[in-house]
Design an enzyme around this catalytic site. Structure first.
Site, mmCIF file in Angstrom:
data_model
loop_
_atom_site.group_PDB
_atom_site.id
_atom_site.type_symbol
_atom_site.label_atom_id
_atom_site.label_comp_id
_atom_site.label_asym_id
_atom_site.label_seq_id
_atom_site.Cartn_x
_atom_site.Cartn_y
_atom_site.Cartn_z
ATOM 1 C CB CYS A 133 -0.990 -0.038 1.156
ATOM 2 S SG CYS A 133 -2.404 1.058 0.911
ATOM 3 C CG HIS A 134 0.096 5.016 1.725
ATOM 4 N ND1 HIS A 134 -1.188 4.539 1.838
ATOM 5 C CD2 HIS A 134 -0.017 6.247 1.157
ATOM 6 C CE1 HIS A 134 -2.044 5.440 1.364
ATOM 7 N NE2 HIS A 134 -1.363 6.477 0.931
ATOM 8 C CD GLU A 164 -3.272 8.987 -0.746
ATOM 9 O OE1 GLU A 164 -4.055 8.866 0.224
ATOM 10 O OE2 GLU A 164 -2.146 8.464 -0.772
#
Length: 228
Positions: A133-134, A164
């Protein structure tokens, strides 16, 4: 002997300029942990050590059994993390490093010199380097000893610009993981056909997952890479 994996969590709990709490994202630790804890020895670290902040929004959002059970029964995993810096020079003791996502890492791990050194040491020691993910945003500026970028020329994925946008946090983050990794990889960023779809990318020893839906798949890809 069971392989050893270093899980890295954020220590950051506030979302940019917004007065909103953040941290690491529940399913992105719960699912890989669920897959790997039976097969590997897991050590958990964060920049500050101690309790790593869990994003409360992820507790609200994650109603699946694995996340709910992990949250209920595994508090010690994130409440007693070790300091990240204590693992510098110890890549030889591990078989893989894994960065858990959430918005927190965007603030205290992406440009963290200790984190970048660990990524370099693990990669150059022939270990599996992974994130979801991030989390993969921590690789965008990770350089190897020869000065080259780790992700240059490698397929990679992460939380996408569209995702996002859909969570309304485009302006809250210092940069967008998709943009940064697209540039650093030389245009090799890939993603699922639809936002929030599962996407796991294995580029040799570099394993990345796009979003929470990809967390189990990343765990499974790490297990496969470690032969367990």
């Amino acid at each position: 002997m069971a392989p050893k994996i270093l899980f890295v969590l954020t220590s950051h709990n506030k979302l940019g300029s917004l007065d909103k709490p953040t941290g690491w994202y529940l399913p992105e630790l719960a699912h890989p942990y669920h897959v790997l804890s039976k097969k590997a020895e897991i050590t958990v670290a964060s920049p500050k050590g101690g309790e790593a902040p869990l994003d409360p929004a992820s507790v609200e959002a994650a109603k699946d059994d694995v996340s709910v059970n992990f949250h209920k029964n595994n508090e010690a995993v994130w409440k007693n993390t070790q300091k990240l810096e204590s693992f510098v020079g110890k890549a030889g003791d591990f078989d893989a490093i894994f960065y858990v996502g959430g918005h927190g890492p965007m603030f205290d791990l992406v440009d963290n010199p200790t984190s970048q050194q660990l990524i370099r040491e693990f990669w150059e020691a022939g270990k599996v380097v992974s994130a979801v993910c991030h989390g993969p945003a921590v690789f965008y500026d990770a350089k190897l000893s020869d000065g080259s970028l780790l992700v240059a020329g490698k397929e990679v994925t992460a939380f996408t610009n569209t995702e996002e946008e859909q969570v309304g946090l485009t302006k809250a983050v210092p940069f967008l993981p998709e943009d940064a990794l697209q540039k650093a990889s030389g245009g090799k960023f890939v993603k699922a056909a639809e936002p929030w779809g599962e996407k796991v990318v294995v580029s040799g020893r570099l394993i990345t997952g796009q979003n929470p839906a990809s967390a189990t798949g990343v765990g499974e890809a790490i297990a496969k890479a470690l032969g367990v």
